[in-house]
Scaffold this motif. Structure first.
Motif, mmCIF file in Angstrom:
data_model
loop_
_atom_site.group_PDB
_atom_site.id
_atom_site.type_symbol
_atom_site.label_atom_id
_atom_site.label_comp_id
_atom_site.label_asym_id
_atom_site.label_seq_id
_atom_site.Cartn_x
_atom_site.Cartn_y
_atom_site.Cartn_z
ATOM 1 N N ASN A 48 0.795 -1.234 0.000
ATOM 2 C CA ASN A 48 0.000 0.000 0.000
ATOM 3 C C ASN A 48 0.824 1.278 0.000
ATOM 4 O O ASN A 48 0.301 2.355 0.274
ATOM 5 C CB ASN A 48 -0.954 0.020 1.190
ATOM 6 C CG ASN A 48 -0.231 0.190 2.515
ATOM 7 O OD1 ASN A 48 1.002 0.139 2.580
ATOM 8 N ND2 ASN A 48 -0.995 0.398 3.574
ATOM 9 N N GLY A 49 2.110 1.189 -0.302
ATOM 10 C CA GLY A 49 2.954 2.381 -0.321
ATOM 11 C C GLY A 49 3.672 2.631 0.985
ATOM 12 O O GLY A 49 4.660 3.366 1.033
ATOM 13 N N LYS A 50 3.164 2.042 2.061
ATOM 14 C CA LYS A 50 3.807 2.180 3.370
ATOM 15 C C LYS A 50 4.471 0.878 3.808
ATOM 16 O O LYS A 50 5.156 0.837 4.829
ATOM 17 C CB LYS A 50 2.786 2.616 4.416
ATOM 18 C CG LYS A 50 2.163 3.972 4.134
ATOM 19 C CD LYS A 50 1.151 4.330 5.212
ATOM 20 C CE LYS A 50 0.522 5.686 4.925
ATOM 21 N NZ LYS A 50 -0.483 6.056 5.966
ATOM 22 N N GLY A 51 4.244 -0.174 3.040
ATOM 23 C CA GLY A 51 4.794 -1.468 3.396
ATOM 24 C C GLY A 51 3.872 -2.582 2.951
ATOM 25 O O GLY A 51 2.965 -2.379 2.139
ATOM 26 N N LEU A 52 4.095 -3.778 3.480
ATOM 27 C CA LEU A 52 3.300 -4.942 3.132
ATOM 28 C C LEU A 52 2.337 -5.285 4.258
ATOM 29 O O LEU A 52 2.703 -5.272 5.434
ATOM 30 C CB LEU A 52 4.199 -6.147 2.841
ATOM 31 C CG LEU A 52 5.205 -6.003 1.702
ATOM 32 C CD1 LEU A 52 5.974 -7.319 1.521
ATOM 33 C CD2 LEU A 52 4.535 -5.599 0.406
ATOM 34 N N LEU A 53 1.105 -5.583 3.884
ATOM 35 C CA LEU A 53 0.077 -6.003 4.827
ATOM 36 C C LEU A 53 -0.316 -7.434 4.493
ATOM 37 O O LEU A 53 -0.298 -7.834 3.328
ATOM 38 C CB LEU A 53 -1.158 -5.098 4.721
ATOM 39 C CG LEU A 53 -0.915 -3.590 4.861
ATOM 40 C CD1 LEU A 53 -2.171 -2.826 4.499
ATOM 41 C CD2 LEU A 53 -0.467 -3.263 6.273
ATOM 42 N N VAL A 54 -0.685 -8.220 5.498
ATOM 43 C CA VAL A 54 -1.034 -9.610 5.235
ATOM 44 C C VAL A 54 -2.152 -10.063 6.160
ATOM 45 O O VAL A 54 -2.219 -9.648 7.318
ATOM 46 C CB VAL A 54 0.202 -10.536 5.398
ATOM 47 C CG1 VAL A 54 0.717 -10.521 6.829
ATOM 48 C CG2 VAL A 54 -0.124 -11.953 4.965
ATOM 49 N N LYS A 55 -3.032 -10.877 5.623
ATOM 50 C CA LYS A 55 -4.042 -11.592 6.419
ATOM 51 C C LYS A 55 -4.122 -13.001 5.872
ATOM 52 O O LYS A 55 -4.233 -13.204 4.663
ATOM 53 C CB LYS A 55 -5.412 -10.924 6.353
ATOM 54 C CG LYS A 55 -6.469 -11.701 7.149
ATOM 55 C CD LYS A 55 -7.777 -10.999 7.227
ATOM 56 C CE LYS A 55 -8.830 -11.875 7.919
ATOM 57 N NZ LYS A 55 -8.415 -12.362 9.251
ATOM 58 N N LYS A 56 -4.104 -13.984 6.758
ATOM 59 C CA LYS A 56 -4.180 -15.372 6.332
ATOM 60 C C LYS A 56 -4.685 -16.219 7.484
ATOM 61 O O LYS A 56 -4.713 -15.783 8.645
ATOM 62 C CB LYS A 56 -2.810 -15.870 5.863
ATOM 63 C CG LYS A 56 -1.694 -15.724 6.892
ATOM 64 C CD LYS A 56 -0.342 -16.124 6.308
ATOM 65 C CE LYS A 56 0.770 -15.987 7.349
ATOM 66 N NZ LYS A 56 2.065 -16.460 6.808
ATOM 67 N N GLY A 57 -5.087 -17.433 7.154
ATOM 68 C CA GLY A 57 -5.576 -18.316 8.190
ATOM 69 C C GLY A 57 -5.937 -19.667 7.618
ATOM 70 O O GLY A 57 -5.918 -19.889 6.401
ATOM 71 N N GLU A 58 -6.272 -20.585 8.508
ATOM 72 C CA GLU A 58 -6.678 -21.912 8.092
ATOM 73 C C GLU A 58 -8.164 -21.903 7.743
ATOM 74 O O GLU A 58 -8.966 -21.248 8.406
ATOM 75 C CB GLU A 58 -6.391 -22.927 9.195
ATOM 76 C CG GLU A 58 -4.904 -23.097 9.474
ATOM 77 C CD GLU A 58 -4.640 -24.081 10.588
ATOM 78 O OE1 GLU A 58 -4.142 -25.192 10.291
ATOM 79 O OE2 GLU A 58 -4.928 -23.745 11.751
ATOM 80 N N GLY A 59 -8.523 -22.647 6.681
ATOM 81 C CA GLY A 59 -9.913 -22.716 6.268
ATOM 82 C C GLY A 59 -10.095 -22.303 4.824
ATOM 83 O O GLY A 59 -9.136 -22.054 4.086
ATOM 84 N N LEU A 60 -11.352 -22.243 4.388
ATOM 85 C CA LEU A 60 -11.694 -21.834 3.034
ATOM 86 C C LEU A 60 -11.532 -20.324 2.872
ATOM 87 O O LEU A 60 -11.476 -19.581 3.855
ATOM 88 C CB LEU A 60 -13.127 -22.241 2.705
ATOM 89 C CG LEU A 60 -13.464 -23.739 2.810
ATOM 90 C CD1 LEU A 60 -14.950 -23.959 2.583
ATOM 91 C CD2 LEU A 60 -12.637 -24.553 1.821
ATOM 92 N N VAL A 61 -11.500 -19.882 1.624
ATOM 93 C CA VAL A 61 -11.300 -18.462 1.336
ATOM 94 C C VAL A 61 -12.358 -17.609 2.026
ATOM 95 O O VAL A 61 -12.051 -16.597 2.668
ATOM 96 C CB VAL A 61 -11.309 -18.211 -0.187
ATOM 97 C CG1 VAL A 61 -11.247 -16.712 -0.482
ATOM 98 C CG2 VAL A 61 -10.151 -18.929 -0.861
ATOM 99 N N ASN A 62 -13.636 -18.017 1.908
ATOM 100 C CA ASN A 62 -14.699 -17.200 2.494
ATOM 101 C C ASN A 62 -14.743 -17.300 4.012
ATOM 102 O O ASN A 62 -15.390 -16.477 4.667
ATOM 103 C CB ASN A 62 -16.058 -17.569 1.898
ATOM 104 C CG ASN A 62 -16.463 -18.999 2.180
ATOM 105 O OD1 ASN A 62 -15.668 -19.789 2.679
ATOM 106 N ND2 ASN A 62 -17.698 -19.339 1.855
ATOM 107 N N GLU A 63 -14.060 -18.275 4.588
ATOM 108 C CA GLU A 63 -13.966 -18.373 6.043
ATOM 109 C C GLU A 63 -12.849 -17.479 6.575
ATOM 110 O O GLU A 63 -12.995 -16.818 7.605
ATOM 111 C CB GLU A 63 -13.721 -19.820 6.461
ATOM 112 C CG GLU A 63 -14.887 -20.752 6.157
ATOM 113 C CD GLU A 63 -14.542 -22.215 6.376
ATOM 114 O OE1 GLU A 63 -15.484 -23.002 6.537
ATOM 115 O OE2 GLU A 63 -13.338 -22.556 6.378
ATOM 116 N N VAL A 64 -11.724 -17.462 5.867
ATOM 117 C CA VAL A 64 -10.590 -16.643 6.289
ATOM 118 C C VAL A 64 -10.894 -15.157 6.096
ATOM 119 O O VAL A 64 -10.548 -14.320 6.932
ATOM 120 C CB VAL A 64 -9.321 -17.030 5.502
ATOM 121 C CG1 VAL A 64 -8.157 -16.100 5.854
ATOM 122 C CG2 VAL A 64 -8.945 -18.474 5.784
#
Length: 475
Positions: A48-64
């Protein structure tokens, strides 16, 4: 059927986009299209111009990514992955993209494939002081890039140097604060395609992800190619000389969605032609043809058209049950098979049935389906397989890592037929499969990896890729 696989090692789906204000949302949709490639974890990283952001988790795409979870992933560039893990690779720490932060810059990496020299590289890196936080092969690349930092090497050169040390099947997407990098192994063993959405560039394991977001498919990423995408545009470079193209045959047989194209070859049409070729190679007197949902339906339609035997929906899939091969334990697979399929009694009762399937691995599921059809009243069950027999382990990402996983190893077709209790059993010839898929006969191996059918591997196989009891068998 490949539902009998113990699982997949790094058989995942990756997606990347550069230069679109809705990068995270489009990545979310792209991962939905790739959900069949992995159901145990999902993640998205954005710049986003300020760095890297991340979100992740176990499960299906719509669950995460439920609710407003995408709102925090701002930026005009992103990468993502859907993941399947073996028991050794399970755990939230292994869900990708993996993000690495340092004083020299941050990097997010997602990977599809399997590095056959991963253990050797890890041992060497640990001796140099590296500490690994995951059991994923993906982390090896990050450490190799970091070790090559310093001096006059540019980031591109460091990435190229690191990639050149990897052996095996891999498709990488790397997101930094400066650009998006895309790499394909020298034999192009895992699918990876490049597309365009307006002024934005996109990459994905399968072209079905492009169709969902409205992107245009441009081409496949070439063997040994490194693509660098940034605000200056797209540049193609090379980290290794192109080897003999050896796309995994199982992508055509089972893994890929029917609406995807690999190297310009549509998966549905390829499977349908395999079914037609199979009908040319065997003569069966029967009343009805049915396919095992979903990956065998295309071949079953082709078999029916060529043989003249009517096609019917003799087996129905419960849409609320996931693919049984995705389940990580044998006990879960046992229950999954019973929940997954139901025979249509009025279609098969009193009929001689041709059951078309994509492959036989262990034979346990095939045996259950044959029994299921007989219990529903089928007078004969003829099993035809739209691929050659699987007789050799795979070390490139499919978890058939020992001969003991394979019912066809060391057995004749008649012996396998007897074990699954079918009236007859026929496999498609390797030559017929290649011809039907549409590979050029001038290419070595016709452009596909045939190792699981022939035992001839397109790369060197390192000792640390072979399981201990498999080493004993090879002595």
């Amino acid at each position: 059927m490949l539902a009998e696989l113990r699982g997949l090692n790094e058989e995942c789906g990756v997606f990347g986009i550069w230069g679109h204000e809705e990068a995270s949302q489009l990545t979310y949709y792209g991962l939905h299209a790739l959900q069949h490639r992995g159901q145990e974890g999902a993640g998205i990283a954005t710049k986003n111009g300020k760095g890297l952001l991340v979100k992740k988790g176990e499960g299906l795409v719509n669950e995460v990514f439920s609710g407003d979870s995408l709102k925090g992933l701002t930026g005009n560039s992103a990468i993502g992955q859907v993941r399947y893990t073996t028991e050794d690779g399970r755990g939230a720490e292994n869900v990708q993209p993996l993000v690495f932060r340092s004083t020299t810059g941050s990097m997010a990496i997602a990977h599809n494939g399997n590095l056959i020299n991963a253990q050797e590289l890890k041992e060497s890196l640990e001796k140099q002081g590296s500490i690994f936080q995951t059991t994923s092969d993906t982390e090896v690349l990050a450490h190799l890039i970091k070790k090559s930092a310093g001096g006059a090497l540019t980031q591109r050169d460091r990435v190229k140097k690191a990639l050149s040390m990897l052996k095996g099947a891999f498709a990488f997407v790397l997101l930094t604060e400066e650009g998006l990098m895309v790499a394909q192994d020298p034999n192009a063993m895992r699918p990876l395609s490049l597309g365009k959405l307006g002024d934005a560039w996109v990459v994905a394991s399968e072209t079905c992800a492009f169709d969902l977001i409205g992107a245009e498919t441009i081409r496949s990423v070439e063997p040994g190619e490194l693509i660098i995408i940034n605000n200056k545009g797209l540049q193609s470079d090379r980290f290794a000389e192109a080897g003999d193209r050896a796309m995994c045959s199982m992508e055509y047989v089972y893994f890929s969605r029917p609406d995807s194209d690999i190297d310009g070859i549509n998966i549905h049409m390829a499977r349908k032609r395999c079914g037609k070729q199979l009908a040319k190679e065997v003569q069966i007197e029967a009343d009805v043809v049915t396919g095992v949902p979903d990956s065998s339906i295309s071949a079953a339609i082709g078999f029916s058209e060529e043989s003249g035997i009517p096609y019917e929906l003799g087996l129905i899939k419960n849409r609320y049950v996931g693919r049984t091969f995705i389940q990580p334990t044998q006990a879960m697979r046992e229950r999954g098979v019973k929940l997954k399929l139901s025979p249509v009694q009025q279609v098969v009762a009193g009929k001689r049935v041709v059951m078309v399937d994509d492959s036989i691995v262990r034979g346990t599921t095939s045996k259950r389906i044959v029994k299921m059809l007989r219990d529903a009243g089928a007078t004969e069950v003829h099993v035809v397989i739209a691929a050659p027999p699987l007789v050799s382990p795979c070390f490139y990402g499919v978890d058939i890592s020992t001969d003991s996983d394979l019912i066809a190893t060391g057995r004749s077709v008649e012996e396998v037929r007897d074990l699954i209790a079918a009236d007859s059993l026929t496999f498609l010839s390797a030559e017929g499969m290649l011809k039907a898929i549409g590979r050029s006969p001038e290419m070595k191996n016709c452009g596909q990896c045939l190792a699981c059918f022939t035992g001839e591997y397109p790369t060197e196989i390192y000792a640390d890729t072979v399981l201990p009891h498999e080493k004993e068998l090879s002595r």
